[in-house]
Motif scaffolding. Sequence first.
Motif, short mmCIF file in Angstrom:
data_model
loop_
_atom_site.label_atom_id
_atom_site.label_comp_id
_atom_site.label_asym_id
_atom_site.label_seq_id
_atom_site.Cartn_x
_atom_site.Cartn_y
_atom_site.Cartn_z
N GLY A 190 0.75 -1.19 0.06
CA GLY A 190 -0.11 0.10 0.03
C GLY A 190 0.73 1.23 0.10
N THR A 191 2.24 1.13 0.01
CA THR A 191 2.96 2.51 0.15
C THR A 191 3.21 2.85 -1.24
OG1 THR A 191 5.02 1.03 -0.02
CG2 THR A 191 4.14 1.67 2.21
N LEU A 192 2.99 2.22 -2.37
CA LEU A 192 3.41 2.59 -3.67
C LEU A 192 4.72 3.11 -3.77
CD1 LEU A 192 -0.21 4.22 -4.61
CD2 LEU A 192 0.72 1.71 -5.07
N ASP A 193 5.51 2.66 -3.40
CA ASP A 193 6.97 2.96 -3.24
C ASP A 193 7.88 2.08 -4.00
OD1 ASP A 193 7.11 1.09 -1.16
OD2 ASP A 193 8.14 2.48 0.26
N GLY A 194 7.26 1.26 -4.23
CA GLY A 194 8.15 0.08 -4.99
C GLY A 194 8.63 -0.84 -4.16
N THR A 195 8.66 -0.97 -2.82
CA THR A 195 9.55 -1.91 -2.06
C THR A 195 8.86 -3.11 -1.88
OG1 THR A 195 8.62 -0.59 -0.19
CG2 THR A 195 10.51 0.30 -1.13
N ALA A 251 -0.63 -6.73 8.68
CA ALA A 251 -1.45 -5.86 8.06
C ALA A 251 -0.20 -4.81 7.48
CB ALA A 251 -2.43 -4.98 8.78
N PRO A 252 -0.31 -4.40 6.30
CA PRO A 252 -1.40 -4.47 5.22
C PRO A 252 -1.41 -5.70 4.66
CG PRO A 252 0.10 -2.92 4.57
CD PRO A 252 0.63 -3.28 5.74
N CYS A 253 -0.39 -6.60 4.69
CA CYS A 253 -0.25 -7.93 4.00
C CYS A 253 -1.23 -8.91 4.48
CB CYS A 253 1.19 -8.51 4.18
SG CYS A 253 2.43 -7.33 3.72
#
Length: 293
Positions: A190-195, A251-253
Amino acid sequence: MMNLKPKTIKTRKRQAGLTLLELTVVLLVLIGLSGLILPYAQGYLQRTHDSTGNDNLWELNNAINLFQAKYLEYPEDFHALVESGGAIYDDLMNTDLVAAATMGPTQRMSLSMAGINRVWLMKDGASNESATFDAIDVTTEIRTGMATGLNRTLAVVTATSAYPTKGQHLAFAFYNSTAPAIVANFDHDGTLDGTDACYDYVVFGVGPESEMVNTVMSDAPLHFASTGGMGPENKYNRFVAVFRVDKSNTAPCSENTEPAKLVGSAMLMMPPHLFGLAHTQSHTYENITDRSN
């Protein structure tokens, strides 16, 4: 008997061969033709090389999925791409594309649930006779127990200088794009930082020891490099398979451990990214349309 005049004999002797001038003209014509043909031949070889890589990737993807559909699990006996001491196999074409990572209980369970319980460790690159044909050392189990002492080290996709996050690396390798919506396919926290804290992307080599051989394919394909220095004796020319492996149940996994899932097959080449099928097809088309190739 016909009486040939000396002058006639001399004329016939002179006409029996080519003069130096005529030989020079022929050589110049041949040189000119070679200048026209050589670039075409080089381009043809490059396109043939690209086409073969595309075909092998497509067939390998199909073989892995067919094995999974037939036996309800993925094949075992992949090459781990790490040496017994835990270091990345140093005869890979590009060691910067993968990193060694410890597989804890969740990752090991994810692999085991998918049927991957045993892999081959690699030899120390300094001790093998061939980087490709003499690459493996011993098998090791990917143990599923909860104890941390059972952890195993495997190779995972890593960020590179050109693609600063794993998500960007994977998106470009398998989708030929780093658009945010594509990178999000590899960013599940959910971070959308590609990690992507939820999953590791484990990379395995596909060699002749694989359970797929003689079941869903006749032999493991080879990617022969276009330059001698990167050939199978000097560098590891096997294709690789990338699997998404669950590594977090908080969470969020996902709250439950998920079986590992195939992302796709690829080539470990010199550019700063893996070469999956989508990117390889794009690269092939560029070479076809480029008149210099």
